[in-house]
Design an enzyme around this catalytic site. Sequence first.
Site, PDB file in Angstrom:
ATOM      1  N   HIS A 283      43.925  47.509  35.016  1.00  0.00           N
ATOM      2  CA  HIS A 283      43.239  48.421  35.922  1.00  0.00           C
ATOM      3  C   HIS A 283      42.519  49.558  35.201  1.00  0.00           C
ATOM      4  CE1 HIS A 283      46.443  47.095  39.082  1.00  0.00           C
ATOM      5  NE2 HIS A 283      45.496  46.196  38.939  1.00  0.00           N
TER       6      HIS A 283
HETATM    7  C1  LIG Z   1      43.242  39.741  34.764  1.00  0.00           C
HETATM    8  C2  LIG Z   1      42.978  40.750  35.843  1.00  0.00           C
HETATM    9  C3  LIG Z   1      43.809  40.801  36.965  1.00  0.00           C
HETATM   10  C4  LIG Z   1      43.551  41.729  37.971  1.00  0.00           C
HETATM   11  N1  LIG Z   1      44.286  41.670  39.125  1.00  0.00           N
HETATM   12  C5  LIG Z   1      43.916  42.442  40.180  1.00  0.00           C
HETATM   13  C6  LIG Z   1      44.519  42.260  41.451  1.00  0.00           C
HETATM   14  O1  LIG Z   1      45.355  41.376  41.652  1.00  0.00           O
HETATM   15  N2  LIG Z   1      44.112  43.073  42.469  1.00  0.00           N
HETATM   16  C7  LIG Z   1      43.175  44.056  42.286  1.00  0.00           C
HETATM   17  O2  LIG Z   1      42.888  44.789  43.225  1.00  0.00           O
HETATM   18  N3  LIG Z   1      42.603  44.255  41.079  1.00  0.00           N
HETATM   19  C8  LIG Z   1      42.919  43.447  40.043  1.00  0.00           C
HETATM   20  N4  LIG Z   1      42.275  43.576  38.852  1.00  0.00           N
HETATM   21  C9  LIG Z   1      41.308  44.695  38.698  1.00  0.00           C
HETATM   22  C10 LIG Z   1      40.012  44.518  39.465  1.00  0.00           C
HETATM   23  O3  LIG Z   1      39.592  43.171  39.475  1.00  0.00           O
HETATM   24  C11 LIG Z   1      38.936  45.417  38.836  1.00  0.00           C
HETATM   25  O4  LIG Z   1      39.366  46.757  38.888  1.00  0.00           O
HETATM   26  C12 LIG Z   1      37.592  45.337  39.534  1.00  0.00           C
HETATM   27  O5  LIG Z   1      37.146  44.010  39.623  1.00  0.00           O
HETATM   28  C13 LIG Z   1      36.572  46.200  38.777  1.00  0.00           C
HETATM   29  O6  LIG Z   1      35.303  46.051  39.354  1.00  0.00           O
HETATM   30  P1  LIG Z   1      34.013  46.630  38.608  1.00  0.00           P
HETATM   31  O7  LIG Z   1      32.875  46.372  39.519  1.00  0.00           O
HETATM   32  O8  LIG Z   1      34.289  48.020  38.182  1.00  0.00           O
HETATM   33  O9  LIG Z   1      33.882  45.782  37.259  1.00  0.00           O
HETATM   34  P2  LIG Z   1      33.800  44.215  37.042  1.00  0.00           P
HETATM   35  O10 LIG Z   1      34.210  43.474  38.265  1.00  0.00           O
HETATM   36  O11 LIG Z   1      34.521  43.914  35.784  1.00  0.00           O
HETATM   37  O12 LIG Z   1      32.230  43.932  36.879  1.00  0.00           O
HETATM   38  C14 LIG Z   1      31.444  44.296  35.798  1.00  0.00           C
HETATM   39  C15 LIG Z   1      30.365  43.224  35.627  1.00  0.00           C
HETATM   40  O13 LIG Z   1      29.353  43.708  34.774  1.00  0.00           O
HETATM   41  C16 LIG Z   1      29.015  42.709  33.835  1.00  0.00           C
HETATM   42  N5  LIG Z   1      28.471  43.376  32.660  1.00  0.00           N
HETATM   43  C17 LIG Z   1      29.142  44.153  31.778  1.00  0.00           C
HETATM   44  N6  LIG Z   1      28.303  44.641  30.851  1.00  0.00           N
HETATM   45  C18 LIG Z   1      27.081  44.185  31.162  1.00  0.00           C
HETATM   46  C19 LIG Z   1      25.789  44.363  30.571  1.00  0.00           C
HETATM   47  N7  LIG Z   1      25.617  45.124  29.485  1.00  0.00           N
HETATM   48  N8  LIG Z   1      24.730  43.724  31.137  1.00  0.00           N
HETATM   49  C20 LIG Z   1      24.893  42.957  32.254  1.00  0.00           C
HETATM   50  N9  LIG Z   1      26.098  42.765  32.843  1.00  0.00           N
HETATM   51  C21 LIG Z   1      27.175  43.381  32.310  1.00  0.00           C
HETATM   52  C22 LIG Z   1      30.310  41.985  33.583  1.00  0.00           C
HETATM   53  O14 LIG Z   1      30.119  40.720  32.998  1.00  0.00           O
HETATM   54  C23 LIG Z   1      30.898  41.948  34.988  1.00  0.00           C
HETATM   55  O15 LIG Z   1      30.460  40.828  35.699  1.00  0.00           O
HETATM   56  C24 LIG Z   1      42.494  42.667  37.824  1.00  0.00           C
HETATM   57  C25 LIG Z   1      41.663  42.611  36.704  1.00  0.00           C
HETATM   58  C26 LIG Z   1      41.873  41.649  35.732  1.00  0.00           C
HETATM   59  C27 LIG Z   1      40.939  41.592  34.549  1.00  0.00           C
END
Ligand SMILES: Cc1cc2nc3c(=O)[nH]c(=O)nc-3n(C[C@H](O)[C@H](O)[C@H](O)COP(=O)(O)OP(=O)(O)OC[C@H]3O[C@@H](n4cnc5c(N)ncnc54)[C@H](O)[C@@H]3O)c2cc1C
Length: 536
Positions: free
Chosen positions: A475
């Site tokens: 997280h």
């Molecule tokens: C293994 C695991 C288990 C988890 N389990 C849970 C759970 O059970 N329940 C829950 O609520 N949360 C869980 N989480 C946490 C939750 O999924 C994340 O907090 C949430 O998805 C974050 O969303 P975000 O939009 O901030 O980032 P992300 O969903 O990580 O999205 C970022 C995106 O940007 C892309 N990106 C990055 N850099 C670049 C760039 N320079 N150019 C273009 N694209 C780029 C990435 O490839 C990715 O697709 C888990 C996370 C993981 C990794």
Amino acid sequence: MGLEFDYVIIGAGSAGCVLANRLSANGRHRVLVLEAGGSDRRFWIQTPIGYGKSFYDESVNWKYTTEPEPGINNRRSYWPRGKVVGGSSSINAMVYIRGHQQDYDDWLALGNPGWGWQDVLPYFKKSETNSDGGNEYRGDDGPLYVNNVSPQYHPLCQTFFEAAQQQGFKYNPDFNGESQEGVGFYQITTRDGRRMSAARAYLHPALKRDNCEIITRAQVSRILFDDKTANGVEFIHNGKTRQIKANCEVILSAGAINSPQVLQLSGIGDPVMLKGFGISPRVDLPGVGRNLQDHLDYCIYYRSRVPTLNNRLYPWWGKMLAGMRYLMFRNGLLSLSVNQSGGFLRGHPSRPRPNLQMYFAAITYTTSAPGERPLMQPDPYPGFLNSVGQMRPTSRGHLQIDSPDPIAPVKIQPNYLSSEEDITQMLEGARLLRHLANAPALAEIIDHEIKPGPSVQSDDELIDDIRQRADTVYHPSCTCMMGPDPKTAVVDSKCRVYGVDRLRVVDASVFPTVTSGNTNAPTIMVAEKAADLILA
Ligand SMILES: Cc1cc2nc3c(=O)[nH]c(=O)nc-3n(C[C@H](O)[C@H](O)[C@H](O)COP(=O)(O)OP(=O)(O)OC[C@H]3O[C@@H](n4cnc5c(N)ncnc54)[C@H](O)[C@@H]3O)c2cc1C
């Protein structure tokens, strides 16, 4: 510059997918999403238990590793992050938790108007369709399907609830309802036996519109500016550097690791550090990459006197039966999360609200570093685990670029357990796990504690074991903190980056503090609210 769009969204993760949908809904704006990873149309992404595969699969995962961490005996922590359409919501464990209501009132009190619990509740509801229907707290016509699959969960979960009640804790039928406190089942983001990622909920429907597009395998290397106004992005696609123009705004949704990285590569951050890498500073924002927060989890393993999921999933024929059931009926073990039940409890009666989150699983498995052991290979004997983590850590870490090369990974220093308070609360958690195991309902079925085992008893021994075995539950957040003061914060309460125009950050990196629980639902809420702020 090449093509032109109104909004360019960097990253098709939990937040980026929501924005793509909401910003393109009125048909007036041309929206482009740039995603570093590839398509999510893969069996192990769609299948819930595929979690165990994606966890180490570099074709969908950034597979980060932290620096050696003094607080956990100089171990490096393995940090999977989704590098695929849907981002981390395509590889996560699907547990749906909003956090504690007070978390958001804390955000408000930290100087972020519009982010108190009453302000954000409508956005949680707007995003959700709950399988049990809507009510004062739950949504019933949003894109994200949240599923109560408790009838399919292992009966040992009930034994855990019974034990908790014997020790004076209450059963809670809905952690996301009126109160978070108690033990109960986790609801998950699945529908019809398939993962409900943010891509499935929001992005794929939006891509059917003429005004919403995505380019996959497009890694953004920097944001382009006309003086202090963001007007496009540069990205690497098929080995070539390309540029795209954004007429209205650039929105950075690359997640808590990569959003600060892209800002730093674009000259936004600590000027001294940036100059050290030959990057000309554009905005002096020392908060970029600071304030890193994450949840640590500590696990106790038990050998059981009664059969558990190990008995069903260890033998090859058990895996085959579960696989056949899934392929024929889309239900059974492969359609579920590894996390079936747990709780939000106070480690000490003096705590004003639950400070610990628990995961109880009728299976024993480990989440080790890559190459050590497959995630989904349970032990050959009946066993189960119970684990606990502090929900509002006071330790603060940081991350920063380690090179001006956009492809090079950032350097991550979480500073786990660097405060006495965090050690105290993790110790409370470990003691609470033991207290629950001593309740008659659990004591009766426990053959013995496997790990850490009976030799670990004193506070010092337990703290040593926590430092030796506790690890992330994935997280990371707060690295582009929202707040009123640009000396520490990166974005204002409208997610606008300080010191420049037409650039916002919208993802888990803008949380002022990590929420009390899993972070996917809060990230989706942040993006729902940000979409309204942008369109306003
Ligand atoms: C293994 C695991 C288990 C988890 N389990 C849970 C759970 O059970 N329940 C829950 O609520 N949360 C869980 N989480 C946490 C939750 O999924 C994340 O907090 C949430 O998805 C974050 O969303 P975000 O939009 O901030 O980032 P992300 O969903 O990580 O999205 C970022 C995106 O940007 C892309 N990106 C990055 N850099 C670049 C760039 N320079 N150019 C273009 N694209 C780029 C990435 O490839 C990715 O697709 C888990 C996370 C993981 C990794």
